[in-house]
Each structure stands twice: as C-alpha cells, then as structure tokens.
Design an enzyme around this catalytic site. Structure first.
Site, short mmCIF file in Angstrom:
data_model
loop_
_atom_site.label_atom_id
_atom_site.label_comp_id
_atom_site.label_asym_id
_atom_site.label_seq_id
_atom_site.Cartn_x
_atom_site.Cartn_y
_atom_site.Cartn_z
CE1 TYR A 67 -3.91 -1.22 0.51
CE2 TYR A 67 -2.93 -3.35 1.79
CZ TYR A 67 -3.65 -3.14 1.13
OH TYR A 67 -4.75 -4.32 1.03
CE LYS A 68 1.94 4.16 -6.45
NZ LYS A 68 3.15 3.97 -7.15
#
Length: 610
Positions: free
Chosen positions: A27-28
């Site tokens: 996840y960014k």
C-alpha cells in the site's frame, strides 16, 4: 510504543491519511488532487456570442461552478483555486504580481465559494467582475509564477497538480517576445515540478491558433485520444464541460499487478473499474455541542480486570476437536495468504468456451502500466493483437490484493474504437471476467407455468421490436440521488427551494402508445379471456357446503385431570398456553376475573390443591 502506535493508527495524523492505492501488494498513500483555474479576464472574454449565446467568461464561470459542486459531492478534500489574469486590479499573496487577481486560494471547495462564482455569472456577474477586477495588461508569466507560489504554500501531500488556462486569445501578449519568453520559462518550471498545464481555448473570430504561442506552454497529451481535443476551440458550453470533465477526472487504478506470462516474463498492468454504482454518501456523525465530526476509537479491555490490552496481549483461537488452538496474529495472516498479489497466465481458450452464465459479477478493465515496467505496453499490445486475431481469451489466476483468495479470470480482448473525428470511444485492453467456481453454479427447479403459444410469442416479438431503442447508461440518472444532492445544495446555498429535477426513468406513456398502436389490444385478446379487466377485484371464493357459510370453529382443547395435576406438581403449568389454561378452568369450574396467564395458573393451583 511503536507497536502501540502501529495498532491504534486511527488516533494520530488521521486528518493527513488519504485514500490508499495498492501497487503490487504494497500500500502506498496518495495525496489530494489539486486544480487551479487560470482565467483570462480581458475584454475579449466578455463579448457575447451570436443569437444570444453566453460570453466566453460566462461559460467559464458555469464550468467552474460545475467543478466546484462535483468536487464537494465526490471528493471534498481536493484543493481548488480560481485565479484571473489580465486584470486591472491586483490581489495575490504579498501583491507581488501586477494584473493578477487571486479570487480563491488553493483550498477545499465549499458553499461560500460556489456563491462567489454564482455572483460572476450572467450580465450582473460581468458588471461585478468589471467593478472588482477590471481588464488591464496581460502577463501570463506572472500569472503562472503566482500559481507556482500557490502550490508552494501548500504543505499537504498532493498526488496530482493540474492547471487549466481558459482564454480566447492565441497571442495574449500581442507579439511581445520578452513576455512570451518569460511565460515559456515559467511554464517549463511548473511542468518540472509536476504541474500539468492544460489549455481550454475558447472560440474567437478568425479561429484560435494553438501553434502560435500555447504549444510551448501546455503539457503534452496524456494519450492519443486528446490530440483532437487540443486543436479545436470550444464554442458551446456542453463541449467545454465535457473537455474539462475529461481532464479533471483522474483515472485511478484499483490495483497494480504483474501479469506473469512465463518464467521471468512479467508485464505491469493496472486494474480499472469502468463503471461504479452511484450511492448516497455515508452519514457523518457530528458532536451535538460543537457540530464537529466524531472520530471513533476502538479499545480492547480485559473482561475480568478491566485493564487495557496491548496488541501483543491479544490472541486468536479456533476450536478443533474440542480443543482451543491459540494462534498469533502473524500465524493467522500466514494462513490467509495464498500467494503474493499478481496474475499468472494458465493458458488460452476459444471464445466459444466462455458462456453468458459465467458472468457472475461486474467485470474490470486491464491496461498496461508503462511507468512501472518499461516495455509493458509493447508486450501487452502484442498479446492483445494475437488474442483478437485468433478469437481466444486468456485464462489466468488472479490475486488482486494482499490476503485476497485467488480467483480464476478470463481476459477477453477489446479492440480500440474511434469515431469519425478520430476521438477514442473504446480503449484497447482486456476485460477481466471473474469465472465462477463449481459451488457458484446451482440447478434450479423452474416453476410450472403455462406455455405460451407460438402466435402469442410472435405478437410479443412485434411489441418488443417496436419498443427498442439505443440504450446509453449515462442517459438515465438516479432520481433519488439527484434529488438528495439538490436538497443538500439548496440547504448549503440558502436557496428558497431545490432545483426542479426530471425523472428520466419514468416511462413515456404517450410515445409508447404511439409506437405500439393496436398491438397492445391484439396481445390482450390473444392472452387474456373476454372482458378481462386487471383493475377489477377478484371474485370472492365460494364457501364449502359443510361449513354452512359460517366461520370454522376451533376444536376444544381438553386435558385430563391427572396430566394437569402432574404439571402442577412439577411446576410446569407455565409451559401451557393460555387457551389450554382457560379450557382447564372451565372444565373444573374455576371462576377467574382476569385473562392473564399467571392469574389462570394461580386459580388452577388453588382449585387443584384444595
């Protein structure tokens, strides 16, 4: 403490947490989108069109208002600004730039800003603009520099920076080479900082020549479908709104994965949702004293001591063979994890093998991500071309996100389609069809209904052919949601009443009757009996002769005295129903004044115990 903060991550910095985007299972965090409207305020913008058409300035203000309202509804945390250049008055931070008027700073849109833009619309709006800002000299370089300062003052993380220039002058400086060079230099600086500059050029007498000045100002098109849009000016409000909407709405990927075609051959792809069901926004809970949003916090306490539990003290368990198996959180995550996110090619199947009933959920769209892995677009295009030529689909195993179970999907090729103006209608790529498992397909027992005759079927085919029309999903709006947002808009803008709304899903009865003609009556004569009226009440059911026309009497409920005394000794009279207790009271001559269950039990106990 680090473990504590990792677990209770909803407490601190919640305001800065943005919508998450997943890439390859990691996840960014992405930031907010930002949009700056840079509008030409010269006198040419206020000239009205032919046949009562609105001026270019008025059309621009209507588009700005439309974007403001859509941002409030769909993404209220995005940042929007409105800046005018070529004005007589100056208003900007520290008043460093002449003839630049910052009407709205880069901030979240709100009802007050919509009202401010409404004040600039129409004839009165033009008078207000002339009184407030006026029209003066033009320096696009100073205006771009001012917009760069607006971006520089923002401390939040921005995922997208976009600047739209609205003008009807292809040479804003009148051939001044010094100002032209300054504007090109500042535009290049903005593009190097990640700001995307788009030109929304408007119609003017003699046409608009993009190549004379603005070709060095605007950013290159993101894809080939924008080439036609950047060359032709807008002369209608609908065209301008369509162009701004296409630029303003960003294409966000649900997930970015690697499509494995074989050992060591990976193609970076993105999964996109082509259509999403519109729903009402979730309600926001407010604190009644301050009217501020309430944030929820989750805590876990020990049931016996009441002490607050740390994340390391919380375990999960599952009962197997009457034994409680305790597992750590990492062990539970390892059990859920099948493999890393991605797609793995299993083979190819002819299109005839893909049936209509295999479609069990909405499909998504697959498109290459050249920025992730170089060469992905070329290899993806070759795969798409070969699948289309051989009329086959690719069978893959797909894990869209981390800890997601694997699904088998069919990649159905889709060719690019363009209209007469060479504008893209359908993009090239693969439609991802989620295939069902064996448990998803069941055998149903159809109800036994009378079979229609061939004459009735043919008549219905005529009716269906008469009522056919070309369906477009964007032609029908949800009336409930539209009315909901109109009510919110009227409440926020202090309007006397919400705007009128046309319910587009209501059938057009007059047009339907005109198309069908006598076909409806002919179909009724074939299907329904003579003199059938669907609005009439159904006939009353005949009563059987045995009942004598009266209501059916309920049989008496009698209970032997021995069984009743056994219930009394065991204390189970409460399990008997009220009708049984009433009948028992009549059987033993017990007089009761009440009808409650406990009163009947007390009376029977006193009678049988004496």
């Amino acid at each position: 403490m680090a473990e504590w903060n990792a677990f209770y991550k909803n407490e601190d910095d919640e305001e800065d947490q943005e919508e998450g985007e997943q890439s390859g299972g990691d996840y960014k965090i992405t930031g907010r989108d930002s949009l700056v409207f840079l509008v030409d305020a010269s006198k040419e913008m206020f000239i009205k069109g032919e046949d009562g058409q609105p001026s270019n300035f008025d059309m621009t203000m209507q588009v700005v208002r439309s974007v403001y309202t859509s941002k409030i509804i769909s993404s209220h945390r995005d940042l929007v600004a409105l800046v005018f250049y070529g004005t007589e008055q100056s208003k900007n931070p520290r008043n460093s730039f002449k003839h630049v008027y910052v009407y709205h700073d880069l901030d979240e849109p709100g009802a007050k800003r919509v009202q401010d833009v409404d004040a600039l619309r129409g004839g009165k709006g033009a008078e207000l603009a002339a009184k407030t800002m006026g029209s003066g000299e033009t320096s696009l370089g100073d205006a771009l520099w001012c917009c760069a300062n607006l971006y520089g003052d923002i401390k939040l993380r921005l995922s997208q920076k976009r600047l739209m220039i609205f003008t009807c002058r292809d040479e804003p400086h009148g051939g001044d080479s010094v100002k032209d060079r300054q504007a090109r230099t500042k535009a290049s600086d903005l593009k190097e900082t990640g700001v995307r500059i788009d030109l929304m050029h408007l119609m003017k007498p003699g046409g608009f020549n993009v190549a004379s000045f603005f070709r060095d100002i605007v950013s290159p098109p993101e894809d080939e479908s924008e080439l036609g849009l950047q060359l032709e000016p807008c002369d209608k409000l609908e065209d301008l709104q369509k162009r701004v909407r296409a630029k303003e709405q960003r294409k966000r990927a649900m997930a970015r994965l690697n499509l494995c075609l074989g050992e060591g051959i990976n193609v970076a792809v993105g999964i996109y949702t082509t259509a999403v069901t519109a729903r009402k926004p979730a309600p926001v809970r407010l604190y009644r004293e301050t009217n501020e949003p309430v944030r929820s916090k989750t805590r876990t306490f020990h049931t016996q001591t009441g002490s607050l539990l740390l994340p390391s003290e919380i375990k999960k368990a599952q009962v197997y063979s009457k034994k409680q198996i305790v597992m750590e959180k990492d062990e539970v995550d390892a059990i859920k994890k099948f493999d890393d996110p991605g797609m793995f090619l299993l083979g190819f199947k002819p299109m005839e093998k893909l049936k209509r009933h295999h479609h069990i959920r909405p499909a998504v769209f697959l498109y290459p991500e050249e920025d992730e892995v170089k060469g992905s677009a070329c290899l993806f295009s070759a795969l798409l071309t070969k699948c289309s030529e051989r009329n086959v689909f690719a069978l893959c195993r797909c894990i869209a996100r981390r800890n997601y179970p694997p699904r088998f999907v069919a990649l159905v090729p889709q060719k690019e389609e363009v209209d007469e103006g060479k504008v893209q209608i359908t993009p090239p790529g693969f439609n991802v069809i989620y295939l069902p498992f064996a448990d998803d397909i069941r055998t149903l027992d159809p109800p036994n209904c009378p079979v229609a005759s061939q004459i009735q079927v043919d008549k219905m085919k005529e009716i269906v052919s008469k009522l056919r029309f070309k369906y477009r999903s964007d032609a029908f709006e949800n009336p409930v949601i539209q009315q909901h947002y109109r009510n919110l808009e009227a409440l926020a803008l202090d309007m006397m009443a919400p705007e009128d709304m046309e319910d587009l899903i209501m059938p057009k009865v007059d047009e339907i009757d005109a198309r069908l003609g006598p076909l409806v009556e002919e179909f009724k004569d074939l299907v329904y009996p003579f003199n059938y009226n669907p609005d009439s009440k159904p006939p009353a059911k005949r009563k059987t002769a045995g009942t004598g026309g009266g209501a059916e009497k309920k049989p008496k409920v009698e209970m032997p005295e021995d069984e009743l005394r056994a219930h009394m000794q065991n204390g189970t009279l409460g399990k008997l129903t009220v009708p049984v207790l009433k009948e028992a009271c009549k059987q033993f001559g017990v007089r009761t004044t009440g009808t409650k269950k406990q009163e009947l039990i007390d009376a029977l106990t006193e009678r049988l115990g004496s």
